[in-house]
Design an enzyme around this catalytic site. Structure first.
Site, PDB file in Angstrom:
ATOM      1  N   ASN A 137       0.819  -1.211   0.000  1.00  0.00           N
ATOM      2  CA  ASN A 137       0.000   0.000   0.000  1.00  0.00           C
ATOM      3  C   ASN A 137       0.853   1.261   0.000  1.00  0.00           C
ATOM      4  O   ASN A 137       0.471   2.273  -0.589  1.00  0.00           O
ATOM      5  CB  ASN A 137      -0.932  -0.003   1.216  1.00  0.00           C
ATOM      6  CG  ASN A 137      -2.034  -1.037   1.090  1.00  0.00           C
ATOM      7  OD1 ASN A 137      -2.533  -1.289   0.000  1.00  0.00           O
ATOM      8  ND2 ASN A 137      -2.409  -1.657   2.199  1.00  0.00           N
ATOM      9  N   CYS A 155     -14.967   1.449 -10.601  1.00  0.00           N
ATOM     10  CA  CYS A 155     -15.866   2.303  -9.835  1.00  0.00           C
ATOM     11  C   CYS A 155     -16.440   3.402 -10.719  1.00  0.00           C
ATOM     12  O   CYS A 155     -15.717   4.071 -11.435  1.00  0.00           O
ATOM     13  CB  CYS A 155     -15.119   2.941  -8.660  1.00  0.00           C
ATOM     14  SG  CYS A 155     -14.516   1.759  -7.466  1.00  0.00           S
ATOM     15  N   ARG A 205     -19.323   5.693  -3.581  1.00  0.00           N
ATOM     16  CA  ARG A 205     -18.685   6.037  -2.318  1.00  0.00           C
ATOM     17  C   ARG A 205     -17.169   6.071  -2.425  1.00  0.00           C
ATOM     18  O   ARG A 205     -16.511   6.885  -1.788  1.00  0.00           O
ATOM     19  CB  ARG A 205     -19.109   5.026  -1.256  1.00  0.00           C
ATOM     20  CG  ARG A 205     -18.502   5.268   0.115  1.00  0.00           C
ATOM     21  CD  ARG A 205     -19.056   4.266   1.107  1.00  0.00           C
ATOM     22  NE  ARG A 205     -18.480   4.457   2.424  1.00  0.00           N
ATOM     23  CZ  ARG A 205     -17.366   3.881   2.829  1.00  0.00           C
ATOM     24  NH1 ARG A 205     -16.700   3.086   2.010  1.00  0.00           N
ATOM     25  NH2 ARG A 205     -16.891   4.092   4.044  1.00  0.00           N
TER      26      ARG A 205
END
Length: 336
Positions: A94, A190, A195
Site C-alpha cells: 500500500n 468504480c 462512495r
C-alpha cells in the site's frame, strides 16, 4: 417478466462491460453476436447459457460468475513445531503504490528501495511507462528507478492496465499540477459518484479540478485560478482519498489544511516521502495534516518505503504461538 436471476446476471455483465470501457456494439463484435442480443442479455430478457457467460467473462477479462464448492471444508493443521532462524519483513504494498503515483510530482530521479514485486505495482508501472515515464529495476531487481519525461503523453496511456488497478485514481492529484486537461480511465471499475470515488472529487475540486465521466474515461479540466481558501474536510476518512489530497496539496503554492485525514501507516509513508521532496507536512500520524506546498519539485531522491505491518504482525504471532525464537528484521517502528 424477466427472471430475477437473469436480471442480476445482466447487471453484472453490464457493469463489467462499462468497467472495460466498451459499448454494447464492441462486446457484440467480440462475441460474434448482435448488439440487440447484448442489450437483451443486459436487461435480463434473454436466457443465457454457462458457455455464453464464460465467453463474456473471457472477452471482458472479468469473472462474471464464480463457481465454488458449497459443502463443508476441512483443514488439518499439524502444529507443535518450533521455528528458528531470521527473516526480513517485506515492504508495504500500500505504501509502494502511493509512492509510485507520488513520483509524478517530481521532475527529478526517484529511487524506491525494496519495492514490493506484486501485480498492482506491475500494472502501475505499465501505465507509467505508457505515458513516457522511464522505469527500471536496479541493484539485482531489488530497487526501482523512476525518471519522468519533460512532457507526459496521456494520449498513449495503457487503458487496460489502468482499469485493472484502483490506485490509478491517485494519478489525479499529481496530474492536475502538470496538465490543464487530460483523460484518465475509470479506476478499478468504480463509477463516478460512488462512495469510493466521490470523496476524491470533492477534495480535488478545491484545487480547480473538474471531472466529467463518459465512455469509461474521466475527462479532467484544471482551473489554476482556484485554490483552497479554507481547510479541506474529507467526507471519508479513507487512505487513498487522504493520499490524493496530499498529492494535490504538495505542489500547491501555499498552505493546505486537510482534516478528517487517515492516520494509517501508508499515509504516513507518503508524508515522509513528500518531506524528502522538500514538502513540509505537519501533523503526521494525526487526523489533521498541514501541507506547506512547493510549486516545483526537481530533486534526485532516494527513499525506502516502510515495511508491511500486516506481514510483520503475522511473523510476530507465529513466533509467539509456537514459543519460538525468531529474528524478524525490518519491523515497522510502530511495533517497537
Amino acid at each position: 417478466m424477466a427472471d430475477d436471476y437473469l436480471v442480476r446476471i445482466g447487471k453484472l455483465i453490464r457493469d463489467a462491460r462499462q468497467h472495460r470501457g466498451w459499448t454494447q456494439t464492441q462486446l457484440a463484435e467480440a462475441l460474434a453476436t448482435s448488439q440487440s442480443a447484448v442489450n437483451r442479455i443486459e436487461r435480463g430478457n434473454q436466457n443465457i447459457s454457462l458457455e455464453m457467460i464464460a465467453r463474456i467473462g473471457e472477452a471482458l477479462d472479468s469473472e462474471i460468475v464464480s463457481l465454488g464448492y458449497s459443502g463443508p471444508m476441512h483443514l488439518r493443521v499439524v502444529g507443535g513445531r518450533r521455528l528458528s532462524g531470521s527473516i526480513d519483513v517485506k515492504t508495504s504494498k500500500n505504501a509502494c503504490v502511493a509512492l509510485l503515483c507520488a513520483s509524478l510530482l517530481n521532475k527529478g530521479r526517484t529511487v524506491l528501495r525494496r519495492v514490493a514485486r506484486i501485480e498492482e505495482v506491475y500494472r502501475l508501472l505499465e501505465v507509467l511507462n505508457s505515458i513516457g515515464v522511464r522505469t527500471r529495476w536496479i541493484n539485482d531487481g531489488m530497487d526501482l528507478e523512476i525518471a519522468p519525461p519533460a512532457h507526459l503523453d496521456m494520449e498513449a496511456i495503457d487503458a487496460d492496465a489502468a482499469r485493472r488497478t484502483r490506485s490509478i485514481i491517485m494519478f489525479l492529484g499529481p496530474l492536475l499540477h502538470r496538465l490543464r486537461q487530460f483523460k484518465l480511465p475509470y479506476a478499478g471499475g468504480c463509477d463516478l459518484g460512488t462512495r469510493t470515488i466521490e470523496p476524491h472529487m470533492i477534495a480535488l475540486r478545491r484545487f480547480g479540478l473538474d471531472i466529467t465521466a463518459t465512455e469509461g474515461l474521466y475527462h479532467a479540466q484544471v482551473d489554476r485560478s482556484i485554490a483552497p481558501d479554507r481547510p479541506i474536510v474529507l467526507t471519508e476518512r479513507g487512505d487513498t482519498v487522504t493520499e490524493n489530497a496530499l498529492l494535490a496539496a504538495a505542489r500547491h503554492d501555499g498552505v493546505t489544511v486537510i482534516r478528517n485525514a487517515s492516520s494509517n501507516y501508508m499515509v504516513q509513508d507518503l508524508c515522509f516521502f513528500l518531506e524528502a521532496l522538500g514538502v513540509r507536512v505537519d501533523g503526521i500520524g494525526t487526523t489533521t495534516l498541514t501541507v506547506h506546498g512547493v510549486p516545483a519539485i526537481d530533486v534526485d531522491v532516494d527513499y525506502s518505503p516502510s515495511e508491511d505491518p500486516v506481514e510483520a504482525m503475522s511473523l510476530l504471532a507465529a513466533a509467539v504461538v509456537t514459543e519460538s525464537e525468531l529474528t524478524i528484521r525490518r519491523v515497522p517502528i510502530e511495533f517497537l
